[in-house]
Design a protein around this motif. Structure first.
Motif, PDB file in Angstrom:
ATOM      1  N   TYR A 337       0.752  -1.137   0.012  1.00 45.99           N
ATOM      2  CA  TYR A 337      -0.037  -0.002   0.105  1.00 45.99           C
ATOM      3  C   TYR A 337       0.810   1.301   0.026  1.00 45.99           C
ATOM      4  O   TYR A 337       2.174   1.159   0.319  1.00 45.99           O
ATOM      5  CB  TYR A 337      -1.177  -0.118   1.087  1.00 45.99           C
ATOM      6  CG  TYR A 337      -1.857  -1.158   1.379  1.00 45.99           C
ATOM      7  CD1 TYR A 337      -3.292  -1.025   0.572  1.00 45.99           C
ATOM      8  CD2 TYR A 337      -1.403  -2.371   1.569  1.00 45.99           C
ATOM      9  CE1 TYR A 337      -3.965  -2.018   0.867  1.00 45.99           C
ATOM     10  CE2 TYR A 337      -2.450  -3.364   1.875  1.00 45.99           C
ATOM     11  CZ  TYR A 337      -3.605  -3.311   1.166  1.00 45.99           C
ATOM     12  OH  TYR A 337      -4.517  -4.396   1.112  1.00 45.99           O
ATOM     13  N   VAL A 339       0.690   6.138  -0.084  1.00 50.80           N
ATOM     14  CA  VAL A 339      -0.230   7.098  -0.185  1.00 50.80           C
ATOM     15  C   VAL A 339       0.531   8.213  -0.879  1.00 50.80           C
ATOM     16  O   VAL A 339       2.042   8.204  -0.831  1.00 50.80           O
ATOM     17  CB  VAL A 339      -0.380   7.576   1.282  1.00 50.80           C
ATOM     18  CG1 VAL A 339       1.094   8.105   2.076  1.00 50.80           C
ATOM     19  CG2 VAL A 339      -1.264   8.941   1.240  1.00 50.80           C
ATOM     20  N   LEU A 404       3.996   2.223   2.314  1.00 50.96           N
ATOM     21  CA  LEU A 404       3.029   1.735   3.592  1.00 50.96           C
ATOM     22  C   LEU A 404       3.335   0.200   4.122  1.00 50.96           C
ATOM     23  O   LEU A 404       2.738  -0.425   4.982  1.00 50.96           O
ATOM     24  CB  LEU A 404       1.662   1.889   3.768  1.00 50.96           C
ATOM     25  CG  LEU A 404       1.202   3.512   3.346  1.00 50.96           C
ATOM     26  CD1 LEU A 404      -0.468   3.578   3.133  1.00 50.96           C
ATOM     27  CD2 LEU A 404       1.612   4.415   4.297  1.00 50.96           C
ATOM     28  N   PRO A 437      -5.522   4.113   2.648  1.00 51.79           N
ATOM     29  CA  PRO A 437      -4.449   3.584   1.872  1.00 51.79           C
ATOM     30  C   PRO A 437      -4.586   3.842   0.334  1.00 51.79           C
ATOM     31  O   PRO A 437      -5.844   3.599  -0.054  1.00 51.79           O
ATOM     32  CB  PRO A 437      -4.184   2.281   2.358  1.00 51.79           C
ATOM     33  CG  PRO A 437      -4.807   2.402   3.640  1.00 51.79           C
ATOM     34  CD  PRO A 437      -6.104   3.191   3.502  1.00 51.79           C
TER      35      PRO A 437
END
Length: 511
Positions: A337, A339, A404, A437
């Motif tokens: 994940y 961002v 992430l 996410p």
């Protein structure tokens, strides 16, 4: 005139993208750099709207926001002084920038990035005295606080780079270097903020029986020749939360064989990097990169706008000096994940001139950091600066991609800070919570001095798990609809049978 760099940005504050070019006189081996700006007009450039700066810089300038008005300024060395030029309303105004007698190194790797985690961008300078100067932004003014020397054993140094290498929220100083003039022995050093020790995070450049090393820049390049300094281009290619790097290495036994290599950020496995806890490991068997000979530049770029960083490699054509651009798709398949954050200038929101939407004008200097909890319950954070360097093919992305890992949790906190003007003691920072996410966040800091009024627009990029969940949900819904249809059909059939029985009973009663 030979064009040496291209830096897009909004230099006049009209919320439209302009383009800055730097060039050097053709046929003259000098450090004279001129600056030209082509002004943006909606989605095009004004062909006749070019402005030439009345300054000749010793090297390519650093594009930064010196006075905190969210309009990029031009910082460089003119004569023996550091100067900054403002172009608000397309009118040139240049003045002395810093109270410093230090001579900036050429090529320099100056940077405009937060170095003390206060969400306000500071200024980092590289000098010819084998020193690095850190100018901290205090109350909107820059004050020199730290001088640091090069590693003692380094003979040839490359371009400094800044990245949150170990995920502690602070920007670490990475420095590629060679132990000799010909780069037979190469190393990458790391220096943590507030410390004096240089920690080697990559010293093993041995591939079987072949020793590789950095490509030393030419001391006397010919005019118009691409002379790239030793540079690391950073990005999190596997989205594990720890930034990786792309570097150009050459076979030390021959000068013709050089290619791009991926340096993965992995846990430390030796005593030299124990204090950092992380190190670089060279991916020697990256077949796509090894198939591109004579590579000269390699960097990351999100080609498909899906949050996964792909690679772009610039190489020389065989037997020619022509350059070829190669694009390599990142085939990383693990469902990690990310961002993705881009901070705009915030000079307008609902009142932009010529009805231009407040999107697309990126800005040097913003600082982004997140904190969350991973799948094991441990606190996890990472940080990055936006467009901290602009000279000598730094090729930084106009947005920030923070990995992430495989934790699908919401981001607990996401912080965004922007530079502040001189005399302003308040830190301009805003916090958002529960960020989804695999999303792209566009931050519009308007008005600048009211962080609570800043707006953020969230765009979601589904991951494989989200798609599989959607397919499973649709399948369950279809299955339930089939059951409902079957039960409805059976009930209707029973009603028809009962109606026939009632009609038959009524017939006999009537007789």
């Amino acid at each position: 005139m030979v064009i040496s760099s291209v830096v897009p940005g909004d230099y006049d504050g009209d919320s439209q993208m302009d383009v800055l070019l730097t060039g050097q006189p053709k046929g003259i081996d000098s450090q004279q750099t001129s600056v030209f700006i082509f002004w943006g007009n909606n989605q095009t450039l004004e062909k006749n709207g070019r402005s030439d700066l009345n300054r000749t810089f010793k090297d390519q300038p650093l594009i930064m926001d010196f006075n905190g008005d969210m309009i990029p300024d031009i910082f460089g060395v003119v004569g023996d002084l550091t100067e900054v030029c403002y172009l608000t309303d397309r009118k040139e105004k240049c003045e002395k920038a810093l109270d410093s007698n230090a001579e900036i190194r050429v090529p320099h790797s100056n940077a405009f990035i937060d170095l003390n985690k206060d969400f306000t961008a500071d200024l980092f300078l590289t000098t010819v005295q084998n020193k690095f100067e850190t100018w901290i932004n205090k109350d909107g003014n820059f004050s020199k606080t730290i001088e640091r020397k090069l590693p003692e054993s380094a003979q040839t140094v490359g371009q400094s780079a800044f990245v949150d290498f170990d995920g502690d929220g602070f920007q670490d100083h990475l420095l590629p270097a060679c132990m000799d003039k010909t780069c037979q022995r190469s190393v990458i050093y790391l220096n943590k903020p507030g410390e004096t020790e240089w920690v080697p995070i990559l010293t093993d450049f041995q591939r079987k029986d072949t020793l590789w090393g950095f490509v030393p820049p030419k001391e006397s390049p010919t005019s118009g020749e691409l002379n790239v300094p030793i540079t690391l281009h950073l990005g999190d290619y596997n989205l594990d939360g720890f930034p990786d790097a792309l570097a150009i290495l050459r076979n030390t036994s021959t000068t013709d064989q050089q290619q791009a290599f991926l340096l993965e950020n992995v846990p430390c496995n030796n005593a030299s990097c124990r204090d950092v806890g992380r190190m670089f490991r060279v991916h020697w068997d990256q077949t796509d990169l090894s198939s591109i000979p004579r590579a000269v530049v390699a960097t990351f770029f999100d080609i498909y706008e899906d949050g996964i960083l792909d690679m772009m490699v610039l190489s020389k054509a065989h037997g020619k000096e022509d350059l070829i651009i190669h694009a390599l798709k990142n085939n990383f398949e693990a469902d990690a994940y990310f961002v993705k954050v881009i901070v705009l200038s915030g000079l307008c929101f609902n009142d932009c001139p010529e009805k231009v939407k407040p999107f697309g004008v990126n800005q040097p200097g913003p600082y982004v950091m997140y904190t969350t909890v991973d799948s094991n319950g441990y606190l996890k954070n990472a940080s990055a600066g936006q467009l901290s360097q602009s000279a000598h093919l730094s090729l930084q992305l106009p947005y920030t991609v923070l990995g992430l890992g495989r934790s699908a949790n919401f981001l607990d906190h996401l912080y965004v800070g922007i530079p502040r003007p001189p005399g302003d003691k308040e830190i301009r920072k805003q916090e958002w919570t529960a960020i989804i996410p695999n999303s792209q966040l566009i931050v519009i800091p308007s008005p600048h001095n009211e962080p609570r009024s800043w707006s953020a627009k969230l765009y979601l990029t589904p991951s494989n798990i989200v798609l599989l969940t959607a397919i499973a949900l649709i399948g369950v819904c279809v299955f339930i609809l089939i059951i409902i249809g079957i039960l409805h059909w059976q009930e209707k059939k029973a009603d028809d049978r009962e109606k026939r029985q009632e009609a038959h009973r009524f017939h006999f009663d009537a007789m």
